[in-house]
Motif scaffolding. Sequence first.
Motif, PDB file in Angstrom:
ATOM      1  N   ASN A 188     -15.431  13.772 -46.449  1.00  0.00           N
ATOM      2  CA  ASN A 188     -16.127  13.166 -47.367  1.00  0.00           C
ATOM      3  C   ASN A 188     -16.069  11.590 -47.239  1.00  0.00           C
ATOM      4  O   ASN A 188     -16.674  10.811 -47.709  1.00  0.00           O
ATOM      5  CB  ASN A 188     -15.736  13.416 -49.015  1.00  0.00           C
ATOM      6  CG  ASN A 188     -16.735  14.126 -49.468  1.00  0.00           C
ATOM      7  OD1 ASN A 188     -17.892  13.626 -49.584  1.00  0.00           O
ATOM      8  ND2 ASN A 188     -16.678  15.312 -49.639  1.00  0.00           N
ATOM      9  N   VAL A 189     -14.962  11.335 -46.278  1.00  0.00           N
ATOM     10  CA  VAL A 189     -15.203   9.719 -46.012  1.00  0.00           C
ATOM     11  C   VAL A 189     -15.460   9.716 -44.707  1.00  0.00           C
ATOM     12  O   VAL A 189     -15.108   8.822 -43.785  1.00  0.00           O
ATOM     13  CB  VAL A 189     -13.674   9.241 -46.232  1.00  0.00           C
ATOM     14  CG1 VAL A 189     -13.224   8.907 -47.559  1.00  0.00           C
ATOM     15  CG2 VAL A 189     -12.551   9.977 -45.758  1.00  0.00           C
ATOM     16  N   GLY A 190     -16.227  10.937 -44.270  1.00  0.00           N
ATOM     17  CA  GLY A 190     -16.754  10.585 -42.884  1.00  0.00           C
ATOM     18  C   GLY A 190     -15.847  11.183 -41.466  1.00  0.00           C
ATOM     19  O   GLY A 190     -16.222  10.640 -40.544  1.00  0.00           O
ATOM     20  N   ALA A 191     -14.819  11.967 -41.844  1.00  0.00           N
ATOM     21  CA  ALA A 191     -14.021  12.432 -40.679  1.00  0.00           C
ATOM     22  C   ALA A 191     -14.642  13.329 -40.082  1.00  0.00           C
ATOM     23  O   ALA A 191     -15.372  14.127 -40.686  1.00  0.00           O
ATOM     24  CB  ALA A 191     -12.723  12.792 -41.188  1.00  0.00           C
ATOM     25  N   THR A 192     -14.385  13.448 -38.550  1.00  0.00           N
ATOM     26  CA  THR A 192     -14.878  14.449 -37.670  1.00  0.00           C
ATOM     27  C   THR A 192     -13.829  15.600 -37.945  1.00  0.00           C
ATOM     28  O   THR A 192     -12.914  15.403 -38.730  1.00  0.00           O
ATOM     29  CB  THR A 192     -14.855  14.067 -36.290  1.00  0.00           C
ATOM     30  OG1 THR A 192     -13.761  13.924 -36.137  1.00  0.00           O
ATOM     31  CG2 THR A 192     -15.897  13.050 -36.196  1.00  0.00           C
ATOM     32  N   ARG A 193     -14.304  16.684 -37.673  1.00  0.00           N
ATOM     33  CA  ARG A 193     -13.413  17.898 -37.765  1.00  0.00           C
ATOM     34  C   ARG A 193     -12.062  17.644 -37.303  1.00  0.00           C
ATOM     35  O   ARG A 193     -11.145  18.076 -37.750  1.00  0.00           O
ATOM     36  CB  ARG A 193     -14.067  19.202 -37.116  1.00  0.00           C
ATOM     37  CG  ARG A 193     -14.885  19.984 -38.148  1.00  0.00           C
ATOM     38  CD  ARG A 193     -15.238  21.168 -37.423  1.00  0.00           C
ATOM     39  NE  ARG A 193     -16.151  21.557 -38.529  1.00  0.00           N
ATOM     40  CZ  ARG A 193     -16.116  22.967 -38.851  1.00  0.00           C
ATOM     41  NH1 ARG A 193     -15.746  23.941 -38.126  1.00  0.00           N
ATOM     42  NH2 ARG A 193     -17.403  23.808 -39.686  1.00  0.00           N
ATOM     43  N   TRP A 194     -12.386  17.224 -35.686  1.00  0.00           N
ATOM     44  CA  TRP A 194     -11.257  16.855 -35.274  1.00  0.00           C
ATOM     45  C   TRP A 194     -10.140  15.891 -35.645  1.00  0.00           C
ATOM     46  O   TRP A 194      -8.739  16.042 -35.707  1.00  0.00           O
ATOM     47  CB  TRP A 194     -11.469  16.492 -33.608  1.00  0.00           C
ATOM     48  CG  TRP A 194     -10.281  16.243 -32.713  1.00  0.00           C
ATOM     49  CD1 TRP A 194      -9.989  14.901 -31.897  1.00  0.00           C
ATOM     50  CD2 TRP A 194      -9.117  16.836 -32.370  1.00  0.00           C
ATOM     51  NE1 TRP A 194      -8.924  15.111 -31.352  1.00  0.00           N
ATOM     52  CE2 TRP A 194      -8.358  16.282 -31.676  1.00  0.00           C
ATOM     53  CE3 TRP A 194      -8.653  17.975 -33.113  1.00  0.00           C
ATOM     54  CZ2 TRP A 194      -6.939  16.680 -31.166  1.00  0.00           C
ATOM     55  CZ3 TRP A 194      -7.572  18.916 -32.478  1.00  0.00           C
ATOM     56  CH2 TRP A 194      -6.834  17.883 -31.460  1.00  0.00           C
ATOM     57  N   GLN A 195     -10.720  14.550 -36.286  1.00  0.00           N
ATOM     58  CA  GLN A 195     -10.081  13.763 -37.171  1.00  0.00           C
ATOM     59  C   GLN A 195      -9.269  14.413 -38.372  1.00  0.00           C
ATOM     60  O   GLN A 195      -8.326  14.128 -38.593  1.00  0.00           O
ATOM     61  CB  GLN A 195     -10.928  12.618 -37.687  1.00  0.00           C
ATOM     62  CG  GLN A 195     -11.170  11.539 -36.418  1.00  0.00           C
ATOM     63  CD  GLN A 195     -12.051  10.589 -36.978  1.00  0.00           C
ATOM     64  OE1 GLN A 195     -13.150  10.792 -37.542  1.00  0.00           O
ATOM     65  NE2 GLN A 195     -11.685   9.116 -36.515  1.00  0.00           N
ATOM     66  N   THR A 196      -9.986  15.249 -39.045  1.00  0.00           N
ATOM     67  CA  THR A 196      -9.340  15.959 -39.965  1.00  0.00           C
ATOM     68  C   THR A 196      -8.158  16.782 -39.682  1.00  0.00           C
ATOM     69  O   THR A 196      -7.170  16.918 -40.167  1.00  0.00           O
ATOM     70  CB  THR A 196     -10.454  16.748 -40.636  1.00  0.00           C
ATOM     71  OG1 THR A 196     -11.755  16.086 -40.835  1.00  0.00           O
ATOM     72  CG2 THR A 196     -10.027  17.722 -41.978  1.00  0.00           C
ATOM     73  N   ILE A 197      -8.230  17.268 -38.709  1.00  0.00           N
ATOM     74  CA  ILE A 197      -7.264  18.214 -38.171  1.00  0.00           C
ATOM     75  C   ILE A 197      -6.058  17.495 -37.689  1.00  0.00           C
ATOM     76  O   ILE A 197      -5.002  17.585 -38.270  1.00  0.00           O
ATOM     77  CB  ILE A 197      -7.704  19.105 -36.797  1.00  0.00           C
ATOM     78  CG1 ILE A 197      -8.692  20.185 -37.232  1.00  0.00           C
ATOM     79  CG2 ILE A 197      -6.701  19.862 -36.043  1.00  0.00           C
ATOM     80  CD1 ILE A 197      -9.403  20.880 -36.129  1.00  0.00           C
ATOM     81  N   ARG A 198      -6.491  16.576 -36.955  1.00  0.00           N
ATOM     82  CA  ARG A 198      -5.232  15.579 -36.397  1.00  0.00           C
ATOM     83  C   ARG A 198      -4.610  14.916 -37.498  1.00  0.00           C
ATOM     84  O   ARG A 198      -3.260  14.811 -37.442  1.00  0.00           O
ATOM     85  CB  ARG A 198      -5.845  14.628 -35.391  1.00  0.00           C
ATOM     86  CG  ARG A 198      -5.247  14.509 -34.189  1.00  0.00           C
ATOM     87  CD  ARG A 198      -5.906  13.511 -33.257  1.00  0.00           C
ATOM     88  NE  ARG A 198      -6.097  12.355 -33.907  1.00  0.00           N
ATOM     89  CZ  ARG A 198      -7.177  11.648 -33.767  1.00  0.00           C
ATOM     90  NH1 ARG A 198      -8.042  11.973 -32.858  1.00  0.00           N
ATOM     91  NH2 ARG A 198      -7.411  10.426 -34.486  1.00  0.00           N
ATOM     92  N   THR A 199      -5.358  14.177 -38.468  1.00  0.00           N
ATOM     93  CA  THR A 199      -4.646  13.251 -39.306  1.00  0.00           C
ATOM     94  C   THR A 199      -4.043  14.124 -40.802  1.00  0.00           C
ATOM     95  O   THR A 199      -3.150  13.539 -41.224  1.00  0.00           O
ATOM     96  CB  THR A 199      -5.780  12.167 -39.777  1.00  0.00           C
ATOM     97  OG1 THR A 199      -6.694  13.115 -40.397  1.00  0.00           O
ATOM     98  CG2 THR A 199      -5.868  11.410 -38.860  1.00  0.00           C
ATOM     99  N   VAL A 200      -4.615  15.256 -40.890  1.00  0.00           N
ATOM    100  CA  VAL A 200      -4.276  15.799 -41.983  1.00  0.00           C
ATOM    101  C   VAL A 200      -3.840  17.305 -41.931  1.00  0.00           C
ATOM    102  O   VAL A 200      -2.711  17.711 -42.614  1.00  0.00           O
ATOM    103  CB  VAL A 200      -5.650  15.918 -43.279  1.00  0.00           C
ATOM    104  CG1 VAL A 200      -4.995  16.735 -44.486  1.00  0.00           C
ATOM    105  CG2 VAL A 200      -5.825  14.205 -43.671  1.00  0.00           C
TER     106      VAL A 200
END
Lengths: 305, 260
Positions: A188-200
């Motif tokens: 919802n803040v515009g993360a890509t899937r990969w960013q989501t996986i990496r950061t969270v």
Amino acid sequence: MSDPADIPAKALFVATPAVRRRLRSQRVAVVCLSLASLAIFLPLAAVLIGLVKKALPALTWEFIVDVPRKGMTAGGIWPALVGTLYFVTLSLLAAAPIGILAGIYLNEFARDNWLTRVINLAVVNLSGVPSIVHALFGVAAFVIMLRWGQSIRAASATLAVMVLPVIIVATKEALSAVPRSFREACWNVGATRWQTIRTVVLPNSIGGILTGVILAVSRAAGETAPIMVTGAIFYKVVARGDLFPYSINEQGMALSYHLYQISRNVPNMPESMLYATALVLVVFVLAFNSVATVLRVRLRRRKKW
Amino acid sequence: MTEAADNSTFGIQCDDLSLWYGSFQALYNVSTQIKPGIISGLIGPSGCGKTTLLRCCNRMNERLGNVRTQGRVLVGGKNIYDADVSLIELRKSVGMVFQRPNPLPLSISANILFGLQLHDGRRLSRSQQAEIVESALTEVMLWDDVKDRLKMKATGLQLEQQQKLCIARLLPLKPAVLLMDEPCSALDAEGTEAIEELLTNLRGRYTILIVTHNMGQASRISDECLFMLNGLLVEHGPTSQVFLKPRDKRTEEYVEGRYG
Ligand SMILES: Nc1ncnc2c1ncn2[C@@H]1O[C@H](COP(=O)(O)OP(=O)(O)O)[C@@H](O)[C@H]1O
Ligand SMILES: [Mg+2]
């Protein structure tokens, strides 16, 4: 109908026969359940105590760091111990990255289609394949087809194939335990899937993933069959205390295989050395399992959701 | 406000929007215009498709498999279902707040900066970061409560504060539209009041579409109201009109039924 005021206060909230019956059946259940847990614990304790008792006469620092002497009946287990470290480390170097990446892909990216289902089914079935079958596969694939011959790398590759499903399954489970709401928050803040996986997702599942990897270690360390025909050897000349005695193109000794050999094929083997070898192997495996447990508890306590 | 003005600012326009979950149709030909800069309340009984409609506005539904959407949703005049729309850019300007507060298990300030850091590879200076955190938290009226513990884990805050943080987290990205799905349903009366106050504070600067099952809340905070039933948009008008002089019989029954 009686007036509430008529009921003597003493009778209030006292268990009726029906309630007592329910409590009794609960007590029976608790006893059964705890006996069952004890039945798991007791054999382990008995094995450990028995091992220590019988191993004690042979258990010295020399036993750990010395090489076998006099046709195995004297000296120590150093080459086998180091060999096991070789097998475990190499197989993990291969299996952990592949397993973790595959787990991430299967849980986070793969769409639910027939191919994904086939792969998932394969993962589950692979973990049920007996280790001797893995051994034969290893001979066919690594020893013969890739022409690696009987070698540490062929045996490690075989072990890697064997523990791969353990790592994949653990990774998938750890990832799917991360709440969906975290992912939604990221998207919802515009993360890509990969960013989501990496950061969270990864930071919050790393404990579970590592647990899987460590369990894979203890499985790889304990198995005899897969390495017996792909790269383990009965005896090898090694310097006492040498940390890097092997090249991966040659065969190496291993604790599990060593134990198998000295318990069956070596005449006049002192019993205490036999048990001491077994004890070292068990402690090796248990140590890794305990690390996994501690890690899991630590990480679980740290995260709060 | 004229139609042209609606489209040039960031209102939301649904054209003949239908949606299916597998073979189940959850939205039937919804057409309407959500005006920019006001608070629109979305009401209706449970299961009527409020969440579904809301999630169409930033294409969150697509994350589920087997969802099929037909029709158009225009945000700022652009059909967000066009092939050239990037979900990443879209979600930047259309933020969403969920039923249960879902702060990330990071510190308070990390939560606020999270979105920005995803988008700008470049690093913000410390003072820039502090400024952004302060202004976002001030806007949601959380600054005074947490200014001394910005490094604390956000998951340790009270639910109400968590929900405020979830709103604040969207603001640094300068969104045009805020979608809120029953943002108060996990909160107590006091928390609800605080969120309502905050919404009033945001009014005018963002286009807000808020789902609520609380009729009182809808009447208190919304400028316009949409009433849905079984996947149909039954009525859409100024809140006072929807509550006091509903045009549709079904709206009247619902509004009155809830008031008893
Ligand atoms: N992921 C889904 N898959 C299938 N059906 C769904 C899904 N999500 C919602 N629905 C159905 O769509 C209808 C509308 O749901 P929803 O938009 O969540 O309603 P509301 O938010 O108004 O309570 C409900 O009947 C619900 O059962
Ligand atoms: Mg809903």
